[in-house]
Design a protein around this motif. Structure first.
Motif, short mmCIF file in Angstrom:
data_model
loop_
_atom_site.label_atom_id
_atom_site.label_comp_id
_atom_site.label_asym_id
_atom_site.label_seq_id
_atom_site.Cartn_x
_atom_site.Cartn_y
_atom_site.Cartn_z
N SER A 134 8.09 -5.29 -4.55
CA SER A 134 7.27 -6.40 -5.08
C SER A 134 7.02 -7.51 -4.04
O SER A 134 7.92 -7.75 -3.45
CB SER A 134 7.43 -6.68 -6.42
OG SER A 134 7.57 -6.01 -7.36
N VAL A 138 -5.39 -0.27 -7.27
CA VAL A 138 -4.50 -1.20 -7.56
C VAL A 138 -4.19 -1.43 -9.14
O VAL A 138 -3.23 -1.91 -9.38
CB VAL A 138 -4.62 -2.70 -7.04
CG1 VAL A 138 -4.52 -2.49 -5.52
CG2 VAL A 138 -5.74 -3.46 -7.50
N ARG A 195 -0.88 -1.84 -11.05
CA ARG A 195 0.35 -2.23 -10.22
C ARG A 195 0.20 -3.86 -9.68
O ARG A 195 1.23 -4.63 -9.47
CB ARG A 195 0.11 -1.33 -8.65
CG ARG A 195 0.43 0.09 -9.08
CD ARG A 195 0.62 0.58 -7.70
NE ARG A 195 -0.43 0.73 -6.89
CZ ARG A 195 -0.26 0.20 -5.56
NH1 ARG A 195 0.50 -0.22 -5.13
NH2 ARG A 195 -1.61 0.07 -4.89
N PHE A 196 -1.08 -4.42 -9.60
CA PHE A 196 -1.22 -5.51 -9.21
C PHE A 196 -1.70 -6.39 -10.33
O PHE A 196 -2.48 -6.01 -11.19
CB PHE A 196 -2.29 -5.43 -7.93
CG PHE A 196 -1.91 -5.16 -6.58
CD1 PHE A 196 -0.41 -4.51 -6.65
CD2 PHE A 196 -2.52 -5.14 -5.75
CE1 PHE A 196 -0.30 -3.97 -5.29
CE2 PHE A 196 -2.37 -4.73 -4.36
CZ PHE A 196 -0.94 -4.16 -4.17
N MET A 239 2.15 -8.19 -6.81
CA MET A 239 1.95 -6.94 -6.23
C MET A 239 3.19 -6.18 -6.61
O MET A 239 4.37 -6.58 -6.10
CB MET A 239 1.55 -6.94 -4.75
CG MET A 239 0.38 -7.68 -4.54
SD MET A 239 -0.20 -7.52 -2.84
CE MET A 239 1.24 -7.96 -1.86
N ASN A 240 3.29 -5.09 -7.48
CA ASN A 240 4.26 -4.35 -7.72
C ASN A 240 4.10 -3.00 -7.22
O ASN A 240 3.08 -2.39 -7.08
CB ASN A 240 4.68 -4.29 -9.27
CG ASN A 240 4.98 -5.84 -9.68
OD1 ASN A 240 5.48 -6.52 -9.02
ND2 ASN A 240 4.54 -6.06 -11.04
N SER A 241 5.31 -2.00 -7.09
CA SER A 241 5.17 -0.85 -7.00
C SER A 241 4.40 -0.44 -5.57
O SER A 241 3.44 0.21 -5.46
CB SER A 241 4.67 0.12 -8.01
OG SER A 241 5.34 -0.19 -9.14
N LEU A 242 4.78 -1.25 -4.61
CA LEU A 242 3.86 -1.29 -3.31
C LEU A 242 4.11 0.06 -2.58
O LEU A 242 5.27 0.55 -2.56
CB LEU A 242 4.47 -2.58 -2.55
CG LEU A 242 3.83 -3.78 -2.93
CD1 LEU A 242 4.68 -5.17 -2.25
CD2 LEU A 242 2.38 -4.10 -2.50
N LYS A 243 3.00 0.47 -2.06
CA LYS A 243 3.10 1.53 -1.15
C LYS A 243 2.70 1.32 0.27
O LYS A 243 2.15 0.20 0.49
CB LYS A 243 1.84 2.38 -1.89
CG LYS A 243 2.13 3.02 -3.31
CD LYS A 243 0.81 3.55 -3.74
CE LYS A 243 0.90 3.66 -5.28
NZ LYS A 243 -0.17 4.65 -5.48
N ASP A 299 -0.63 0.10 1.16
CA ASP A 299 -0.90 -1.35 0.84
C ASP A 299 -0.91 -2.06 1.85
O ASP A 299 -1.26 -3.44 2.01
CB ASP A 299 -0.28 -1.72 -0.37
CG ASP A 299 -0.22 -1.04 -1.80
OD1 ASP A 299 0.59 -1.05 -2.18
OD2 ASP A 299 -1.57 -0.66 -1.92
#
Length: 124
Positions: free
Chosen positions: A17, A64, A67-68, A83-87, A90
């Protein structure tokens, strides 16, 4: 005019995150809807999220959603992007922008003022 300065970017592992901040100065912050955009290398700038003047309404890109989270503190003249669970996809430079209009907009052309951007890199 409004001056915008982003901060909070950095390097994070996938699944991690980050919280971006955008501090505004100049004209009254609550007069503007705010948006976040990203731009990956070699690609066009694209919409991430927007928030209304009061913060009551938000709008997200499908990529997003869930997640965001965009939020704002009008007393602090600041808009945030959690921003969570970033990939890895991103990874981009993230920009905040201010719009004098009333409707929440996803078009780059709708925004009147832009910050300088902050780099977010997500490693796999």
């Amino acid at each position: 005019q409004v001056q915008l300065v982003e901060s909070g970017g950095g390097l994070v592992q996938a699944g991690g995150s980050l919280r971006l901040s955008c501090a505004a100065s100049g004209r009254t912050f609550s007069w503007y809807a705010m948006g976040w955009f990203l731009q990956a290398p070699g690609k066009e700038r694209e919409f991430v999220a927007a928030i209304s003047r009061s913060g009551a309404n938000t709008y997200y890109a499908d990529s997003v959603k869930g997640r965001f989270t965009i939020s704002r503190d009008n007393a602090k003249n600041t808009v945030y992007l959690q921003m969570n669970s970033l990939k890895p996809e991103d990874t981009a430079v993230y920009y905040c922008a201010a719009d004098q209009g009333w409707a929440l907009q996803h078009s780059v052309d709708a925004y009147d003022y832009w910050g300088q951007g902050t780099q977010v890199t997500v490693s796999s």
